[in-house]
Design an enzyme around this catalytic site. Sequence first.
Site, PDB file in Angstrom:
ATOM      1  N   GLU A  85       0.864  -1.187   0.000  1.00 28.11           N
ATOM      2  CA  GLU A  85       0.000   0.000   0.000  1.00 28.11           C
ATOM      3  C   GLU A  85       0.895   1.231   0.000  1.00 28.11           C
ATOM      4  O   GLU A  85       1.917   1.255   0.701  1.00 28.11           O
ATOM      5  CB  GLU A  85      -0.902   0.013   1.231  1.00 28.11           C
ATOM      6  CG  GLU A  85      -1.735   1.286   1.386  1.00 28.11           C
ATOM      7  CD  GLU A  85      -2.660   1.242   2.596  1.00 28.11           C
ATOM      8  OE1 GLU A  85      -3.172   0.146   2.903  1.00 28.11           O
ATOM      9  OE2 GLU A  85      -2.862   2.284   3.240  1.00 28.11           O
ATOM     10  N   GLU A 101      -2.512  11.786   3.190  1.00 19.39           N
ATOM     11  CA  GLU A 101      -3.273  11.252   4.315  1.00 19.39           C
ATOM     12  C   GLU A 101      -3.042  12.105   5.549  1.00 19.39           C
ATOM     13  O   GLU A 101      -1.938  12.588   5.801  1.00 19.39           O
ATOM     14  CB  GLU A 101      -2.879   9.799   4.605  1.00 19.39           C
ATOM     15  CG  GLU A 101      -3.782   9.123   5.633  1.00 19.39           C
ATOM     16  CD  GLU A 101      -3.472   7.651   5.803  1.00 19.39           C
ATOM     17  OE1 GLU A 101      -4.385   6.901   6.199  1.00 19.39           O
ATOM     18  OE2 GLU A 101      -2.318   7.244   5.555  1.00 19.39           O
TER      19      GLU A 101
END
Length: 341
Positions: free
Chosen positions: A144, A149
């Site tokens: 990932e 974020e």
Amino acid sequence: MSGGGSASQGSSATATGTASAASGSGTVAPSPWKLAQNYEGDSFFNGWDFFTQADPTHGNVQYVDQQTAQSTNLTSINSAGNAIMRVDTTPTISGGNRPSVRITTQFTYTEGLVIMDSVHMPTGCGTWPAFWSNEGPNWPAGGEIDIVEGVNEYTNNQATIHTNPGCTIPTSNSTELKISGNVVGGTNCAAAETGNAGCGITATGSNTYGPGFNTNGGGVYAMQWIDSGISVFFFPRSSIPSDITAGAPQPGNWGQPMASWPATDCNPSTFFSDHSAIFDTTLCGDWAGNVWTVTNTGGQSQSCAQITGAATCADYVANNGSAFSEAYWEVTSVKIYQQNS
């Protein structure tokens, strides 16, 4: 990937077209990258799958399908031709979960250059937006890559990779890594060995995430995944390289990345494969909810408990719909490039 037809947005959308790739001065050098997928304008939402399962990060959201998202105005194309992805702002909700949007590209890639131009990202207490990529059902196998974020009212972006055991960063020293960001949480990227944390790198600029990003008109995030490693770059609105604007990206000319995970200690061909790009906005959950009472982190000086007066993130989300008026993505484009053979 399944090629199920994604309905285009309604006829009320007025796009500005897709001429940006041809807007260069004509003197841009040939790029080693060729455009494989372009999500932009009226057709932005074509080629994405709308995720409708329970949030894997245990947030207080209900992800909705494309028809529901369109009919409830959670997705739209605005007058500037940009894609909007919102969180529901109904004043109070029962059941604890607000409708939201999570979309995944049907196109998959192993190695590549992903360039995302955003004018606005979700912000505010309780929010946890991300632009990221992964392989899908066998997480963390396939890896990932979190490109954008953060949570709540953070001002500094965090880019992170999560992998199977065996992937590390060679050092936590930014100078040695030749990055502008700071390593947080250690050098082990294995999800199973770090409580799913992986190895994150935070930006130093307050214009990289949240309110500062939005006030500045956003900017461009680029993720390069090549044999020698994975890197994330950020360019504020006023400093986007002309080669990106011209659709002929030259990452070798961009200078230091914000984050980098070199192949020396984490060979991408071993730990990463078959990614799709993903947007989502969850609320509370394993990160935003768990730091509700935490102060002085991510560039946020007061805790959300102090800011809102709410004892828990979940209570705040359920009873304060208007507080999520800034919890939206406004995205100009996502372009996925592959290396010329």
